[in-house]
Motif scaffolding. Structure first.
Motif, PDB file in Angstrom:
ATOM      1  N   GLY A  81      40.670  28.797  38.314  1.00  0.00           N
ATOM      2  CA  GLY A  81      40.580  29.246  39.453  1.00  0.00           C
ATOM      3  C   GLY A  81      40.306  31.101  39.936  1.00  0.00           C
ATOM      4  N   GLY A  82      40.516  31.974  38.961  1.00  0.00           N
ATOM      5  CA  GLY A  82      40.469  32.398  39.605  1.00  0.00           C
ATOM      6  C   GLY A  82      40.575  33.900  38.048  1.00  0.00           C
ATOM      7  N   GLY A  83      39.389  35.391  38.286  1.00  0.00           N
ATOM      8  CA  GLY A  83      40.318  36.382  37.825  1.00  0.00           C
ATOM      9  C   GLY A  83      40.705  36.298  36.809  1.00  0.00           C
ATOM     10  N   ALA A  84      42.248  36.472  37.691  1.00  0.00           N
ATOM     11  CA  ALA A  84      43.646  37.003  37.288  1.00  0.00           C
ATOM     12  C   ALA A  84      44.226  36.040  36.726  1.00  0.00           C
ATOM     13  N   GLU A  85      43.560  34.860  36.553  1.00  0.00           N
ATOM     14  CA  GLU A  85      43.991  33.495  35.660  1.00  0.00           C
ATOM     15  C   GLU A  85      43.404  33.739  34.639  1.00  0.00           C
ATOM     16  N   MET A  86      42.272  34.089  34.687  1.00  0.00           N
ATOM     17  CA  MET A  86      41.383  34.114  33.345  1.00  0.00           C
ATOM     18  C   MET A  86      41.872  35.324  32.328  1.00  0.00           C
ATOM     19  N   ILE A  87      42.010  36.421  33.096  1.00  0.00           N
ATOM     20  CA  ILE A  87      42.737  37.526  32.501  1.00  0.00           C
ATOM     21  C   ILE A  87      44.210  36.947  31.951  1.00  0.00           C
ATOM     22  N   ALA A  88      44.363  36.592  32.463  1.00  0.00           N
ATOM     23  CA  ALA A  88      46.182  36.787  31.614  1.00  0.00           C
ATOM     24  C   ALA A  88      45.770  35.711  30.099  1.00  0.00           C
ATOM     25  N   GLY A  89      45.341  34.767  30.862  1.00  0.00           N
ATOM     26  CA  GLY A  89      44.884  33.251  30.222  1.00  0.00           C
ATOM     27  C   GLY A  89      44.583  33.753  28.536  1.00  0.00           C
ATOM     28  N   ALA A  92      47.449  35.954  26.855  1.00  0.00           N
ATOM     29  CA  ALA A  92      47.949  34.687  25.944  1.00  0.00           C
ATOM     30  C   ALA A  92      47.294  34.298  24.851  1.00  0.00           C
ATOM     31  N   GLY A  93      45.948  34.731  24.915  1.00  0.00           N
ATOM     32  CA  GLY A  93      45.545  33.901  23.604  1.00  0.00           C
ATOM     33  C   GLY A  93      45.096  32.576  23.914  1.00  0.00           C
ATOM     34  N   SER A  94      44.838  32.261  25.258  1.00  0.00           N
ATOM     35  CA  SER A  94      44.436  31.011  25.696  1.00  0.00           C
ATOM     36  C   SER A  94      42.792  30.639  25.209  1.00  0.00           C
ATOM     37  N   PHE A  95      42.265  31.988  25.531  1.00  0.00           N
ATOM     38  CA  PHE A  95      40.492  31.513  25.952  1.00  0.00           C
ATOM     39  C   PHE A  95      40.348  33.634  24.822  1.00  0.00           C
ATOM     40  N   ASP A  96      38.989  32.727  24.521  1.00  0.00           N
ATOM     41  CA  ASP A  96      38.350  33.541  23.458  1.00  0.00           C
ATOM     42  C   ASP A  96      37.252  34.812  24.406  1.00  0.00           C
ATOM     43  N   PHE A  97      36.516  34.075  25.066  1.00  0.00           N
ATOM     44  CA  PHE A  97      35.514  34.665  26.244  1.00  0.00           C
ATOM     45  C   PHE A  97      35.873  34.121  27.860  1.00  0.00           C
ATOM     46  N   ILE A  98      35.408  35.203  28.892  1.00  0.00           N
ATOM     47  CA  ILE A  98      35.448  34.365  29.919  1.00  0.00           C
ATOM     48  C   ILE A  98      34.802  35.260  30.707  1.00  0.00           C
ATOM     49  N   VAL A  99      34.571  34.882  32.133  1.00  0.00           N
ATOM     50  CA  VAL A  99      32.668  35.087  32.801  1.00  0.00           C
ATOM     51  C   VAL A  99      33.863  35.237  34.069  1.00  0.00           C
ATOM     52  N   VAL A 100      33.846  36.539  34.304  1.00  0.00           N
ATOM     53  CA  VAL A 100      34.971  36.948  35.578  1.00  0.00           C
ATOM     54  C   VAL A 100      33.714  38.346  36.410  1.00  0.00           C
ATOM     55  N   GLY A 101      34.774  38.693  37.562  1.00  0.00           N
ATOM     56  CA  GLY A 101      33.922  39.648  38.083  1.00  0.00           C
ATOM     57  C   GLY A 101      34.357  40.765  37.729  1.00  0.00           C
ATOM     58  N   TYR A 102      33.403  41.441  38.224  1.00  0.00           N
ATOM     59  CA  TYR A 102      34.096  43.352  37.486  1.00  0.00           C
ATOM     60  C   TYR A 102      35.540  43.877  38.281  1.00  0.00           C
ATOM     61  N   VAL A 103      35.212  43.243  39.468  1.00  0.00           N
ATOM     62  CA  VAL A 103      37.205  43.989  40.284  1.00  0.00           C
ATOM     63  C   VAL A 103      38.493  43.752  39.582  1.00  0.00           C
ATOM     64  N   PRO A 104      38.444  42.014  38.960  1.00  0.00           N
ATOM     65  CA  PRO A 104      39.932  41.675  37.711  1.00  0.00           C
ATOM     66  C   PRO A 104      39.152  42.195  36.522  1.00  0.00           C
TER      67      PRO A 104
END
Length: 329
Positions: A81-89, A92-104
């Motif tokens: 749903g969003g950048g915060a969820e990506m970074i938390a994941g 936690a080791g669930s994601f290796d790479f994310i594509v996200v806005g610079y603010v989060p």
């Protein structure tokens, strides 16, 4: 001061709202297993977090073009749903790479999380007409420019986020008292209805809602991102400093593949429009009409410094991140 009649127009808005709802409802929300594979000579699986938005086209095109396969990688993509969820994941080791806005990304870094930016993904337009995120008003508004927004109620997708900060900076730049503007949180999918029913005087919109607003008689009154600089930074690819230290070869391979993907998207608008309905709920017809994201793999350090300063000035983040540490390579 903004004035508008109370005669709402809803023709394209209901369709676009349904599209956004379907785009989110149809997404997977379960993260995959940690990255692995490759020991038997097969591809290495990497877990990637993406959004249900048009600026994700680059990674889907890269996968279809075989750029990741060429690097011995197989993508396990999870829509969140969003950048915060990506970074938390990712933490936690669930994601290796994310594509996200610079603010989060900057907010997480300013709070002590070790993150690395490996490539840009998309930027704002080189001209106002290319902007795919802008400040819009409905058909019944008499606002024509940023000067007409003094005292207005403006919808943004998140309070104290990049939209609010860049809008305020843009208003200041044009001599408008940004402190007179009241910001309220309006998700992108609800922008058309909020403009139509008078909940807000103006709103920060993204595609496909800009195209829908214009088709229904509305207009763009400001392009905050462009006013801060042509091709102003919007989204980037990132990973954890831990993965960079533990598996630099994997990071290098992913960086090469994602850079090739973004560069390919930048040069192939027709391919972008064709693939959009495959991972969003956009119809092929609407995919042909919308303003496309501007894909760009290169990182502009001067503009990132400007964005960081703006975010600090308007209280989005407490302190500027260490960009020397954050930018990989």
């Amino acid at each position: 001061m903004v004035h508008r009649s109370r005669n709402p127009r809803r023709t394209a808005f209901a369709v676009l709202g349904a599209i956004a709802t379907l785009a989110v409802a149809g997404c997977s929300t379960s993260a995959g297993t940690p990255s692995g594979g490759g020991d038997d000579g097969g591809p290495r699986t990497v877990n990637v977090a993406v959004l249900p938005t048009s600026n994700m086209a680059a990674v889907y095109l890269g996968e279809a073009q075989g750029f990741f396969e060429d690097e011995g990688l197989q993508l396990n993509m999870t829509t969140v749903g969003g950048g915060a969820e990506m970074i938390a994941g990712m933490q936690a080791g669930s994601f290796d790479f994310i594509v996200v806005g610079y603010v989060p990304l900057f907010a997480a870094a300013s709070n002590g999380l070790d993150l690395q930016i490996i490539s840009a993904n998309d930027v704002g337009g080189a001209t106002p007409d290319e902007e795919w995120q802008a400040l819009v008003v409905g058909a019944d508004s008499d606002a024509r420019s940023a000067e007409d927004l003094e005292g207005a109620t403006v919808g943004v997708n998140a309070l104290k986020g990049v939209a609010e900060a860049t809008i305020r900076a843009s208003l200041q730049q044009q001599g408008v008292d940004d402190t007179s503007v009241q910001f309220v949180e309006i998700p992108f999918s609800e922008v058309p209805a909020a403009l139509s029913n008078g909940t807000v005087d103006a709103a920060f919109g993204s595609e496909p809602f800009i195209t829908g607003t214009l088709a229904d008689g509305g207009r763009i009154v400001d392009t905050p991102s462009y006013n801060l600089g042509a091709n102003f930074p919007n989204g980037a690819w990132a990973t954890s400093s831990r993965l960079v230290a533990d598996d630099p070869d994997l990071v290098d391979r992913f960086e090469r593949a994602v850079t090739a993907s973004v560069d390919y998207a930048a040069e192939n608008d027709d391919a972008v429009r064709k693939i959009l309905p495959e991972f969003t709920a956009l119809t092929p017809e609407l995919a042909e009409q919308i303003r496309l994201p501007i894909f760009r793999s290169g990182l502009d350090r001067d503009q990132l410094d400007t964005l960081s300063r703006i975010l600090v000035d308007f209280g989005v983040i407490d302190r500027a991140p260490d960009l020397d540490q954050m930018i990989s390579g």
